[in-house]
Design a protein around this motif. Structure first.
Motif, mmCIF file in Angstrom:
data_model
loop_
_atom_site.group_PDB
_atom_site.id
_atom_site.type_symbol
_atom_site.label_atom_id
_atom_site.label_comp_id
_atom_site.label_asym_id
_atom_site.label_seq_id
_atom_site.Cartn_x
_atom_site.Cartn_y
_atom_site.Cartn_z
ATOM 1 N N GLU A 20 24.530 56.573 -28.464
ATOM 2 C CA GLU A 20 25.484 56.316 -29.544
ATOM 3 C C GLU A 20 26.915 56.314 -29.013
ATOM 4 O O GLU A 20 27.736 55.467 -29.390
ATOM 5 N N ARG A 71 27.280 53.289 -27.007
ATOM 6 C CA ARG A 71 27.431 52.163 -27.930
ATOM 7 C C ARG A 71 28.806 52.168 -28.574
ATOM 8 O O ARG A 71 29.458 51.122 -28.705
ATOM 9 N N ARG A 72 29.236 53.418 -28.958
ATOM 10 C CA ARG A 72 30.568 53.527 -29.555
ATOM 11 C C ARG A 72 31.643 53.148 -28.559
ATOM 12 O O ARG A 72 32.645 52.485 -28.909
ATOM 13 N N PHE A 107 31.245 51.128 -25.954
ATOM 14 C CA PHE A 107 31.213 49.664 -25.819
ATOM 15 C C PHE A 107 31.854 48.998 -27.032
ATOM 16 O O PHE A 107 32.579 48.013 -26.909
ATOM 17 N N GLN A 108 31.594 49.603 -28.208
ATOM 18 C CA GLN A 108 32.175 49.025 -29.420
ATOM 19 C C GLN A 108 33.694 49.144 -29.398
ATOM 20 O O GLN A 108 34.409 48.192 -29.752
ATOM 21 N N ASP A 112 34.948 46.749 -26.929
ATOM 22 C CA ASP A 112 34.946 45.416 -27.540
ATOM 23 C C ASP A 112 36.065 45.276 -28.554
ATOM 24 O O ASP A 112 36.747 44.241 -28.613
ATOM 25 N N GLU A 113 36.258 46.367 -29.361
ATOM 26 C CA GLU A 113 37.340 46.295 -30.334
ATOM 27 C C GLU A 113 38.690 46.192 -29.651
ATOM 28 O O GLU A 113 39.565 45.433 -30.099
#
Length: 609
Positions: A348, A351-352, A354-355, A358-359
């Motif tokens: 998580e 993923r966060r 990476f998020q 990405d953001e």
């Protein structure tokens, strides 16, 4: 050399191969070993303490036998092969596996043997129970179901269902695997020994579980019965059905069991009941039946007594072991859960991360795009401002053009009005010329009439002159003629020439008439020339007017191209005036041609005169 030295020495050991349900072992045994010695060696090797359920089985001709513990191995009817093959199998089966099977190795060996008997169809099992048992077997072998690891087809190499079950339904291997996997997924969290125990708990309820079948006859002529020996007692079956016994003798209701050669006798505990006798085909089979009956009866009685110290210790140790393993499994499960939670948290967080990355990347890209958009908007604003200025300039030019067009339209209207006025004047002039030509034509007619009258007067005068000349001519000729000259005989006499007197006497009269005619013709010619000049001048003016009209039309079409889209009726109506105006010279040309023809006729008449 002594005779004893020539004798062949007997070997002191022999080879034995023992096959369990999951392994094969080879031993070197002493010749004097009894069956118990070999059995204890195998149990020690396997680590088995619940020895009373198992035995060493070997094949004798068309049947099998169990190795007797109190007799030497080589003295029994064992095969003479080297090594001698034995199968370490469960000889007796418990009534309740959960209460009687203490050791995990005992459970495992029973699980493997019962599973093999079900797959070999020695124990009948329904399709539903077969699928459920297969799911527990998969749980015991592979552990918890993991869809990421256990992909479709992972059970392709495993034998899990009896062949009769597979042939009973028109289903593919993938469909059976899907059904087994559906049950298998529900067994998550069950350990291997627990899965094997659940398998045995289901299997012990099957009708053929733990039953050893033998062919018997109730008398010497009939061979249509089966004897079943299990942990509950003795059962009599028909050969066509091994599931439901025709008659049963529980161990608690049997007083004595004995055989004499091929005859076997069962005496019930109730003396009022009849003794049941049956016959077997071989004495060896009777011995085997009696051996199984004694062993199952002993276990039956043992279950109803207090456990021995050894069994109590084993159960206590097994209980402690199970508790320890349960605690270990719980700790392991908790650690596994914590690890899974940590992995999920890590995933998580990754993923966060990476998020967020990405953001951030998207934000940077958006910032760059916004900057580019701002620059582009600034450029567009500048371009829009320039375009606004250009449009304002074009609007001013358009306004000027509109004013110019309005002025041109006004000029065009004025020019049209002037042209119309000129055309009207030209038409009036043409009408005047037509009237003048008609008047001139009438005058020419009057002159022609006058000339005709003058000609008639002249002819009458000529006649009178001729008459006078005829009366006076002989007298004049007599007074003025010379004397006659004689003419040659050959020449004819010439006729008189009266014209000579006319020529001598008439010239004054002719000269007077010629001058009048010349003067008249000159006046007529002068008037004709004047008329032709006026007509030519008028034609030039009409041509000039036509060219001006054409030039104005071209200018109007260039300035107002939309006029070319007008309907044909308007265009024809607009040019009808022009056609009517260009037709003006026609009436002028007709009087001119008529006038010329009048002049030609007059000139011809004058030439005659």
């Amino acid at each position: 050399m002594s005779i004893l030295g020539l004798k062949k020495k007997q070997p002191k050991t022999f080879k034995v191969k023992v096959t369990t349900m999951d392994a094969e072992m080879e031993f070197s045994c002493e010749v004097k070993w009894k069956g118990k010695d070999l059995f204890d060696l195998v149990c020690r090797t396997v680590g088995l303490r619940e020895t009373w359920f198992f035995g060493l089985r070997y094949t004798v001709k068309d049947t099998y036998a169990w190795l007797k513990p109190d007799k030497r191995v080589l003295d029994q009817e064992v095969p003479k092969d080297s090594p001698i093959t034995f199968h370490f199998l469960a000889k007796f089966f418990p009534e309740k596996v959960e209460d009687e099977l203490v050791q995990e190795i005992t459970q495992h060996l029973f699980f493997l043997q019962v599973k093999k008997q079900i797959l070999d169809e020695e124990i009948f099992c329904s399709p539903e129970a077969s699928v459920l048992l297969a799911s527990y077997a998969v749980q015991a072998k592979y552990g918890d179901y993991d869809p990421n690891f256990h992909k479709p087809g992972f059970l392709a190499q495993d034998e899990l269902l009896p062949k009769t079950v597979l042939m009973q339904y028109q289903m593919t291997a993938d469909m059976w695997e899907e059904k087994i996997t559906a049950w298998y997924a529900e067994h998550r969290g069950i350990a291997r020994d627990e899965a094997e125990m659940e398998y045995l708990k289901i299997a012990q309820d099957l009708e053929m579980y733990g039953v050893s079948y033998f062919d018997i006859t109730q008398n010497k002529r009939d061979t249509d019965l089966l004897l079943g020996v299990d942990a509950q007692g003795l059962h009599i079956y028909s050969p066509s059905s091994k599931l439901t016994p025709n008659k049963s003798f529980p161990w608690s209701g049997i007083r004595n069991i004995s055989y004499s050669e091929k005859e076997f006798t069962i005496k019930p505990l109730d003396k009022k009941k009849d003794v049941f006798k049956f016959y077997s085909s071989q004495l060896r089979v009777n011995k085997l039946i009696l051996q199984l009956c004694i062993g199952n009866h002993d276990l039956f009685m043992r279950r109803r007594k207090v456990d021995s110290i050894e069994v109590q210790q084993m159960k206590a140790q097994a209980k402690e072991e199970k508790a320890r393993k349960k605690m270990e499994r719980q700790i392991l499960a908790r650690e596994k859960q914590m690890r899974e939670e940590a992995e999920r948290a890590k995933e998580e967080m990754e993923r966060r991360l990476f998020q967020l990355q990405d953001e951030a990347r998207l934000a940077n890209e958006a910032l760059l795009r916004s900057e580019e958009t701002a620059d582009l908007l600034a450029e567009k604003a500048q371009i829009a401002e320039e375009e606004a200025k250009l449009l304002a300039h074009k609007a001013a030019e358009a306004e000027q053009e509109r004013q110019r067009l309005e002025v041109n339209a006004m000029k065009t209207k004025e020019e049209k009005r002037l042209m119309e006025q000129k055309m009207r004047e030209a038409e009036q002039l043409a009408v005047k010329l037509v009237e003048q030509s008609e008047r001139r034509l009438k005058e020419a007619d009057h002159l022609k009439q006058d000339l005709t009258e003058a000609k008639d007067a002249e002819r009458r005068a000529k006649q009178k002159l001729l008459e006078i000349t005829k009366t006076t001519y002989p007298l004049i000729a007599a007074y003025s003629a010379p004397p006659p000259v004689p003419a040659p005989a050959s020449a004819p006499a010439a006729p008189p020439a009266p014209s000579a007197a006319y020529e001598t006497t008439s010239p004054p009269r002719l000269d007077f008439k010629d001058s009048d005619m010349k003067r008249l013709s000159m006046e007529i010619e002068r008037e004709r020339l004047e008329y032709m000049e006026k007509s030519k001048h008028l034609q030039d003016q009409l041509k000039e007017l036509k060219s001006e009209i054409e030039s104005l039309k071209l200018e109007e079409q260039q300035q107002h191209p939309h006029l070319s889209q007008l309907p044909h009726q308007q265009a024809s109506g607009m040019y009808a005036l022009h056609d009517a105006r260009t037709y003006v010279p026609e009436p002028l040309y007709i009087p001119h041609s008529n006038r010329n023809s009048a002049f030609v006729s007059q000139m011809a008449y004058f030439e005659e005169v």
